[in-house]
Design a protein around this motif. Structure first.
Motif, mmCIF file in Angstrom:
data_model
loop_
_atom_site.group_PDB
_atom_site.id
_atom_site.type_symbol
_atom_site.label_atom_id
_atom_site.label_comp_id
_atom_site.label_asym_id
_atom_site.label_seq_id
_atom_site.Cartn_x
_atom_site.Cartn_y
_atom_site.Cartn_z
ATOM 1 N N THR A 1 0.881 -1.276 -0.021
ATOM 2 C CA THR A 1 -0.083 0.127 -0.140
ATOM 3 C C THR A 1 1.000 1.373 0.024
ATOM 4 O O THR A 1 1.722 1.401 0.886
ATOM 5 C CB THR A 1 -0.943 0.073 1.197
ATOM 6 N N VAL A 2 0.684 2.153 -0.958
ATOM 7 C CA VAL A 2 1.204 3.498 -0.727
ATOM 8 C C VAL A 2 0.245 4.476 -0.358
ATOM 9 O O VAL A 2 -0.810 4.776 -1.196
ATOM 10 C CB VAL A 2 1.834 3.789 -2.327
ATOM 11 N N ARG A 3 0.508 4.992 0.745
ATOM 12 C CA ARG A 3 -0.322 6.113 1.082
ATOM 13 C C ARG A 3 0.077 7.468 0.844
ATOM 14 O O ARG A 3 1.027 7.983 1.174
ATOM 15 C CB ARG A 3 -0.690 5.890 2.725
ATOM 16 N N GLY A 4 -0.693 8.075 -0.160
ATOM 17 C CA GLY A 4 -0.309 9.292 -0.572
ATOM 18 C C GLY A 4 -0.127 9.537 -2.059
ATOM 19 O O GLY A 4 0.471 8.667 -2.794
ATOM 20 N N VAL B 1 3.981 2.218 2.343
ATOM 21 C CA VAL B 1 4.700 3.324 2.241
ATOM 22 C C VAL B 1 3.818 4.580 2.723
ATOM 23 O O VAL B 1 2.758 4.875 2.093
ATOM 24 C CB VAL B 1 5.376 3.570 0.660
ATOM 25 N N HIS B 2 4.420 5.158 3.492
ATOM 26 C CA HIS B 2 3.718 6.517 3.842
ATOM 27 C C HIS B 2 4.203 7.735 3.149
ATOM 28 O O HIS B 2 5.440 8.405 3.631
ATOM 29 C CB HIS B 2 3.650 6.801 5.495
ATOM 30 N N TRP C 1 10.100 3.067 8.909
ATOM 31 C CA TRP C 1 9.527 3.745 10.048
ATOM 32 C C TRP C 1 9.895 3.054 11.428
ATOM 33 O O TRP C 1 9.872 2.070 11.585
ATOM 34 C CB TRP C 1 7.933 3.718 9.937
ATOM 35 N N PRO C 2 10.755 3.783 12.120
ATOM 36 C CA PRO C 2 11.279 2.980 13.362
ATOM 37 C C PRO C 2 10.232 2.555 14.288
ATOM 38 O O PRO C 2 9.195 3.198 14.514
ATOM 39 C CB PRO C 2 12.182 4.081 14.133
ATOM 40 N N ASP C 3 10.330 1.273 14.596
ATOM 41 C CA ASP C 3 9.450 0.699 15.596
ATOM 42 C C ASP C 3 8.203 0.342 14.857
ATOM 43 O O ASP C 3 7.195 -0.114 15.593
ATOM 44 C CB ASP C 3 9.229 1.452 16.788
ATOM 45 N N ARG C 4 8.160 0.134 13.591
ATOM 46 C CA ARG C 4 6.986 -0.124 12.715
ATOM 47 C C ARG C 4 7.300 -0.919 11.664
ATOM 48 O O ARG C 4 7.262 -0.485 10.553
ATOM 49 C CB ARG C 4 6.104 1.023 12.289
ATOM 50 N N TYR D 1 7.181 2.220 5.748
ATOM 51 C CA TYR D 1 8.186 3.057 5.247
ATOM 52 C C TYR D 1 7.666 4.491 5.004
ATOM 53 O O TYR D 1 6.402 4.755 4.810
ATOM 54 C CB TYR D 1 8.559 2.617 3.884
ATOM 55 N N ILE D 2 8.698 5.479 5.145
ATOM 56 C CA ILE D 2 8.517 6.714 5.046
ATOM 57 C C ILE D 2 8.959 7.443 3.946
ATOM 58 O O ILE D 2 10.438 7.090 3.403
ATOM 59 C CB ILE D 2 8.900 7.797 6.329
#
Length: 345
Positions: A7-10, A182-183, A297-300, A304-305
């Protein structure tokens, strides 16, 4: 249709570009954005793909150089798949040279560009080549670089969306979670990160721009009085932009845009009588480090960011898409120093 794995969010330039490269490489992708296509900064009108000056080199400048050089192939593939033009062209950029000090510095940078850019592009100091399309130059000289390019942001987002559809990928308002996300959520994403950290991770910086009824589709872009003047392929010319940290409304234009228009017309006589077709304002996501934020994304786990495009998101997008696809699909981490998410947290 097969269930998505990623999933790509954005649905801004980062999200769409990453989704496109993932889909090209065979991944099953879904793009989710409750606000729709290019609803944030990526729905702007300027589209200046301009390099950093060739000096004080660092990983950010090298990454941007490589991305700008990838852009022609990247956007040609998008246009071929979509049948829609993103308005891309590497038409170069002219900048007036205001005094002898700037002239000396410009010539020094021309020599440095030979080393840093190699044969890929040139930085030339020359007499003003076209007085009918130029800013006033007290020295009669200008800088012309062949690395700068232009595109139309809205058209580019639409072309990417159409290209993704050829891979069965549509932009959805909502969708079930997948194991990998991916955020690429711009200002909203930076606000979310800031809320969960002890210091500001990033913020939205407002910009205002205008679109003029002036056709110079094959002319280079101009940079004068800190303004970008971008002739688009569709017969319009964009002027931008402000940089506002304090504002009442993120999407309202005001007298600051009037000032930009007055400055542009004073600097570029050819624009004196050009009609204003559109006024635009929006928030651009700037990370605390001022560099793009890329990586896990740390701890997740599985998240990804990709954020922080600010003013150079469209120019960085081809390389960022490749870098994120390498990381997600192959576990190959080529994120430059200073771009890591941890650098802004």
């Amino acid at each position: 249709m097969a269930t998505a794995d990623i999933t790509v969010r954005g649905a801004g330039i980062f999200g769409l570009s990453i989704a496109w490269v993932l889909a090209q490489r065979g991944a099953r992708v879904q793009v989710v954005d409750p606000n729709g296509l290019g609803a944030g900064a990526s729905g702007g009108i300027v589209g200046a793909l301009a390099p950093h000056v060739p000096e004080n080199w660092n990983p950010k400048k090298q990454f941007q150089l490589e991305s700008l050089l990838m852009a022609e192939t990247f956007w040609a593939e998008v246009e071929a798949a979509s049948g829609q033009s993103p308005g891309y062209a590497r038409t170069g950029r002219c900048q007036p040279i205001v005094d002898d000090t700037v002239l000396t510095l410009a010539r020094q940078r021309g020599e440095t560009a030979k080393t840093l850019w190699g044969d890929a592009a040139t930085w030339t100091v020359r007499p003003t080549a076209n007085p009918n399309w130029a800013a006033h130059s007290p020295t009669g000289m200008e800088i012309f670089d062949t690395l700068s390019a232009r595109m139309h942001p809205r058209q580019a987002c639409a072309a990417l969306a159409a290209a993704l559809e050829t891979h069965g990928v549509q932009i959805k308002g909502d969708a079930p979670e997948t194991d990998i996300t991916v955020h690429a959520t711009g200002v909203a994403g930076l606000e979310e990160l800031t809320a969960s950290n002890t210091r500001m991770v990033g913020a939205g910086i407002k910009g205002q721009a205008a679109l003029l009824d002036f056709a110079a589709p094959d002319a280079p872009q101009l940079f004068a009085d800190t303004l970008h003047i971008i002739p688009h392929a569709d017969g319009t010319t964009a002027i931008g932009s402000t940089t506002e940290r304090d504002y009442d409304s993120p999407t309202a234009t005001d007298t600051q845009l009037d000032d930009i228009l007055a400055r542009a017309r004073a600097a570029i006589p050819a624009l004196q009588d050009a009609k204003v077709l559109a006024r635009w304002a929006g928030l651009r996501p700037r990370s605390r480090s001022r560099a793009p934020m890329l990586g896990p994304w740390p701890d997740r786990p599985g998240h990804y960011i990709a954020n922080g495009g600010f003013k150079i998101g469209f120019g960085m997008a081809p390389k960022i898409a490749q870098t994120m696809a390498d990381l997600i699909l192959d576990g190959h981490d080529t994120i430059p120093q200073g771009f890591e998410v941890a650098a802004s947290l």
